[in-house]
Scaffold this motif. Structure first.
Motif, PDB file in Angstrom:
ATOM      1  N   ILE A   1       1.002  -0.639   0.216  1.00 21.95           N
ATOM      2  CA  ILE A   1       0.328   0.492   0.173  1.00 21.95           C
ATOM      3  C   ILE A   1       0.929   0.952   0.072  1.00 21.95           C
ATOM      4  O   ILE A   1       0.664   2.053  -0.722  1.00 21.95           O
ATOM      5  CB  ILE A   1      -0.755   0.064   1.087  1.00 21.95           C
ATOM      6  CG1 ILE A   1      -1.970  -1.136   1.080  1.00 21.95           C
ATOM      7  CG2 ILE A   1      -1.910   1.130   1.464  1.00 21.95           C
ATOM      8  CD1 ILE A   1      -2.976  -1.287   2.504  1.00 21.95           C
ATOM      9  N   VAL A   2       1.614   1.019   1.148  1.00 19.85           N
ATOM     10  CA  VAL A   2       2.474   2.576   0.965  1.00 19.85           C
ATOM     11  C   VAL A   2       3.683   2.371  -0.404  1.00 19.85           C
ATOM     12  O   VAL A   2       3.101   4.334  -1.324  1.00 19.85           O
ATOM     13  CB  VAL A   2       3.690   2.304   1.628  1.00 19.85           C
ATOM     14  CG1 VAL A   2       4.630   3.465   2.409  1.00 19.85           C
ATOM     15  CG2 VAL A   2       2.606   2.239   3.575  1.00 19.85           C
ATOM     16  N   LEU A   3       4.227   1.785  -1.377  1.00 22.22           N
ATOM     17  CA  LEU A   3       4.386   1.873  -2.307  1.00 22.22           C
ATOM     18  C   LEU A   3       3.791   1.644  -3.464  1.00 22.22           C
ATOM     19  O   LEU A   3       4.432   2.842  -4.239  1.00 22.22           O
ATOM     20  CB  LEU A   3       5.696   0.772  -2.450  1.00 22.22           C
ATOM     21  CG  LEU A   3       7.154   0.295  -1.096  1.00 22.22           C
ATOM     22  CD1 LEU A   3       7.354  -0.624  -1.626  1.00 22.22           C
ATOM     23  CD2 LEU A   3       7.610   1.393  -0.989  1.00 22.22           C
ATOM     24  N   TRP A   4       3.089   1.103  -3.420  1.00 21.55           N
ATOM     25  CA  TRP A   4       1.675   1.630  -4.559  1.00 21.55           C
ATOM     26  C   TRP A   4       1.845   3.240  -4.139  1.00 21.55           C
ATOM     27  O   TRP A   4       1.438   4.056  -5.269  1.00 21.55           O
ATOM     28  CB  TRP A   4       0.528   1.086  -4.187  1.00 21.55           C
ATOM     29  CG  TRP A   4      -0.190   1.423  -5.066  1.00 21.55           C
ATOM     30  CD1 TRP A   4      -1.102   1.835  -5.386  1.00 21.55           C
ATOM     31  CD2 TRP A   4      -0.610   0.166  -5.564  1.00 21.55           C
ATOM     32  NE1 TRP A   4      -2.932   2.211  -6.344  1.00 21.55           N
ATOM     33  CE2 TRP A   4      -1.953   0.683  -7.509  1.00 21.55           C
ATOM     34  CE3 TRP A   4      -0.749  -0.984  -6.659  1.00 21.55           C
ATOM     35  CZ2 TRP A   4      -2.172   0.685  -8.375  1.00 21.55           C
ATOM     36  CZ3 TRP A   4      -0.679  -1.409  -8.530  1.00 21.55           C
ATOM     37  CH2 TRP A   4      -1.339  -0.790  -8.616  1.00 21.55           C
ATOM     38  N   CYS A   5       0.913   3.335  -3.197  1.00 25.93           N
ATOM     39  CA  CYS A   5       0.093   5.084  -3.330  1.00 25.93           C
ATOM     40  C   CYS A   5       1.905   6.033  -2.907  1.00 25.93           C
ATOM     41  O   CYS A   5       1.794   7.402  -4.114  1.00 25.93           O
ATOM     42  CB  CYS A   5      -0.065   5.696  -1.955  1.00 25.93           C
ATOM     43  SG  CYS A   5      -0.998   5.014  -1.342  1.00 25.93           S
ATOM     44  N   MET A   6       2.938   5.849  -3.510  1.00 23.58           N
ATOM     45  CA  MET A   6       3.907   6.724  -3.451  1.00 23.58           C
ATOM     46  C   MET A   6       4.248   6.773  -5.244  1.00 23.58           C
ATOM     47  O   MET A   6       4.727   7.506  -5.377  1.00 23.58           O
ATOM     48  CB  MET A   6       5.735   5.897  -3.295  1.00 23.58           C
ATOM     49  CG  MET A   6       5.555   6.172  -1.613  1.00 23.58           C
ATOM     50  SD  MET A   6       6.647   5.673  -0.274  1.00 23.58           S
ATOM     51  CE  MET A   6       8.000   6.339  -1.858  1.00 23.58           C
ATOM     52  N   TRP A   7       4.138   5.201  -5.852  1.00 26.54           N
ATOM     53  CA  TRP A   7       4.376   5.461  -7.818  1.00 26.54           C
ATOM     54  C   TRP A   7       3.265   6.374  -7.911  1.00 26.54           C
ATOM     55  O   TRP A   7       3.281   7.146  -8.500  1.00 26.54           O
ATOM     56  CB  TRP A   7       4.100   4.421  -7.379  1.00 26.54           C
ATOM     57  CG  TRP A   7       4.253   3.425  -8.735  1.00 26.54           C
ATOM     58  CD1 TRP A   7       5.633   3.286 -10.045  1.00 26.54           C
ATOM     59  CD2 TRP A   7       2.922   3.670 -10.290  1.00 26.54           C
ATOM     60  NE1 TRP A   7       4.761   3.864 -11.315  1.00 26.54           N
ATOM     61  CE2 TRP A   7       4.324   3.461 -11.801  1.00 26.54           C
ATOM     62  CE3 TRP A   7       1.635   3.592  -9.731  1.00 26.54           C
ATOM     63  CZ2 TRP A   7       3.157   3.172 -12.706  1.00 26.54           C
ATOM     64  CZ3 TRP A   7       1.414   3.537 -10.948  1.00 26.54           C
ATOM     65  CH2 TRP A   7       2.135   3.379 -12.178  1.00 26.54           C
ATOM     66  N   LEU A   8       1.603   5.987  -7.304  1.00 30.21           N
ATOM     67  CA  LEU A   8       0.400   6.534  -7.826  1.00 30.21           C
ATOM     68  C   LEU A   8       1.228   7.837  -7.713  1.00 30.21           C
ATOM     69  O   LEU A   8       0.254   8.774  -8.714  1.00 30.21           O
ATOM     70  CB  LEU A   8      -0.262   6.175  -7.617  1.00 30.21           C
ATOM     71  CG  LEU A   8      -1.248   6.458  -7.932  1.00 30.21           C
ATOM     72  CD1 LEU A   8      -1.920   6.561  -9.546  1.00 30.21           C
ATOM     73  CD2 LEU A   8      -2.989   5.911  -6.727  1.00 30.21           C
ATOM     74  N   HIS A   9       0.985   8.491  -6.239  1.00 32.52           N
ATOM     75  CA  HIS A   9       1.575  10.271  -6.589  1.00 32.52           C
ATOM     76  C   HIS A   9       2.678  10.989  -7.742  1.00 32.52           C
ATOM     77  O   HIS A   9       1.923  11.611  -8.690  1.00 32.52           O
ATOM     78  CB  HIS A   9       1.898  10.194  -5.476  1.00 32.52           C
ATOM     79  CG  HIS A   9       2.076  11.606  -4.826  1.00 32.52           C
ATOM     80  ND1 HIS A   9       2.417  12.712  -5.379  1.00 32.52           N
ATOM     81  CD2 HIS A   9       1.245  12.109  -4.577  1.00 32.52           C
ATOM     82  CE1 HIS A   9       2.714  13.629  -4.919  1.00 32.52           C
ATOM     83  NE2 HIS A   9       1.805  13.030  -4.152  1.00 32.52           N
ATOM     84  N   ARG A  10       3.477   9.659  -8.409  1.00 36.31           N
ATOM     85  CA  ARG A  10       4.800  10.338  -9.188  1.00 36.31           C
ATOM     86  C   ARG A  10       4.133  10.176 -10.538  1.00 36.31           C
ATOM     87  O   ARG A  10       4.077  11.381 -11.252  1.00 36.31           O
ATOM     88  CB  ARG A  10       6.071   9.824  -8.519  1.00 36.31           C
ATOM     89  CG  ARG A  10       6.751  10.125  -9.437  1.00 36.31           C
ATOM     90  CD  ARG A  10       7.337  11.759  -8.898  1.00 36.31           C
ATOM     91  NE  ARG A  10       7.203  12.280  -9.767  1.00 36.31           N
ATOM     92  CZ  ARG A  10       7.491  14.189  -9.951  1.00 36.31           C
ATOM     93  NH1 ARG A  10       7.979  13.972  -8.434  1.00 36.31           N
ATOM     94  NH2 ARG A  10       6.984  14.667 -10.856  1.00 36.31           N
ATOM     95  N   ALA A  11       3.259   9.096 -10.525  1.00 40.30           N
ATOM     96  CA  ALA A  11       2.616   8.755 -11.820  1.00 40.30           C
ATOM     97  C   ALA A  11       1.877  10.080 -12.292  1.00 40.30           C
ATOM     98  O   ALA A  11       1.959  10.359 -13.227  1.00 40.30           O
ATOM     99  CB  ALA A  11       2.253   7.821 -12.057  1.00 40.30           C
ATOM    100  N   ALA A  12       1.055  10.358 -11.289  1.00 37.35           N
ATOM    101  CA  ALA A  12      -0.354  11.423 -11.282  1.00 37.35           C
ATOM    102  C   ALA A  12       0.633  12.732 -11.258  1.00 37.35           C
ATOM    103  O   ALA A  12      -0.068  13.694 -12.404  1.00 37.35           O
ATOM    104  CB  ALA A  12      -1.468  11.627 -10.332  1.00 37.35           C
ATOM    105  N   LYS A  13       1.913  13.218 -10.933  1.00 37.27           N
ATOM    106  CA  LYS A  13       2.209  14.479 -11.436  1.00 37.27           C
ATOM    107  C   LYS A  13       2.917  14.786 -12.071  1.00 37.27           C
ATOM    108  O   LYS A  13       3.160  15.413 -13.318  1.00 37.27           O
ATOM    109  CB  LYS A  13       3.610  14.204  -9.770  1.00 37.27           C
ATOM    110  CG  LYS A  13       4.586  15.465 -10.308  1.00 37.27           C
ATOM    111  CD  LYS A  13       3.449  17.063  -9.584  1.00 37.27           C
ATOM    112  CE  LYS A  13       4.220  17.960  -9.409  1.00 37.27           C
ATOM    113  NZ  LYS A  13       5.192  18.740 -10.132  1.00 37.27           N
TER     114      LYS A  13
END
Length: 214
Positions: free
Chosen positions: A75-87
């Protein structure tokens, strides 16, 4: 404006997330072996809450603990990846992308909205990153397959856990095990699909957005 360092950061986060997803898949596979063994009658769990844990119960308990630890890391790493992809999508100036990086992550934790908003956002990220369609809301079969499998795994797993915690008979526990096995099978579809999805988005952003930055 696209920042090359943002693309590099996305790739680094993908590599860490990929390792955790492999660990997740491995733990689920071990859990599935226990579930199948119980369904085939190789062993049965003791439903007496006052009884001491047997060997299989103890091993299954430790597998469950491992699943929780790996799930939290995922969950933690998924959220970090998703945040950067969206940015990165926002920096590439896609006008159809109407979510902030924070909300791309945040929708996962909003009841009811988390049943469809993360899917919509991931579909837009997919289309923007891969160039599959100039309309970000266009259908993306791989995203649909991932989300369907993920929801199935989640629902079946949650119901199975509730049944297991309240089981007072062998038949009830058996039903919980069936649902747990269904959750595991759905996970075997969801995780490999997610890994392919993440890899394609990460590579797509590196190539397409990298050209924009250049």
């Amino acid at each position: 404006m696209i920042d090359i360092s943002g693309l590099d950061l996305l790739h680094a986060r993908y590599e860490r997330l990929r390792l955790v997803l492999w660990a997740n898949l491995s733990v689920v596979a071990v859990s599935f072996l226990f579930e199948v063994s119980e369904l085939l009658g190789v062993f049965t769990f003791n439903t007496d809450p006052d009884a001491e844990l047997g060997l299989f119960e103890a091993l299954y308990f430790f597998v469950g603990v491992a699943m929780i630890i790996v799930a939290i890391a995922t969950i933690v790493l998924w959220c970090m990846w998703l945040h950067r992809a969206a940015k990165n999508v926002i920096d590439a100036d896609f006008s159809d992308f109407d979510s902030t990086p924070a909300w791309a992550v945040g929708w996962h934790f909003i009841p009811f909205a988390n049943l469809f908003k993360p899917f919509e956002i991931m579909r837009k990220i997919w289309n923007a990153s891969t160039g599959a369609s100039t309309v970000l809301d266009s259908p993306a079969p791989i995203i649909s397959r991932w989300w369907a499998a993920w929801l199935t795994a989640g629902f079946a797993g949650n119901i199975s856990t509730r049944i297991a915690l309240q089981a007072e008979s062998a038949d009830t526990l058996y039903l919980g095990t069936v649902l747990a096995a269904i959750s595991s099978i759905a996970t075997f579809v969801a995780i490999p699909t997610a890994m392919l999805m993440l890899q394609t988005i990460t590579q797509g952003q590196s190539e397409r957005f990298g050209q924009i930055a250049a």
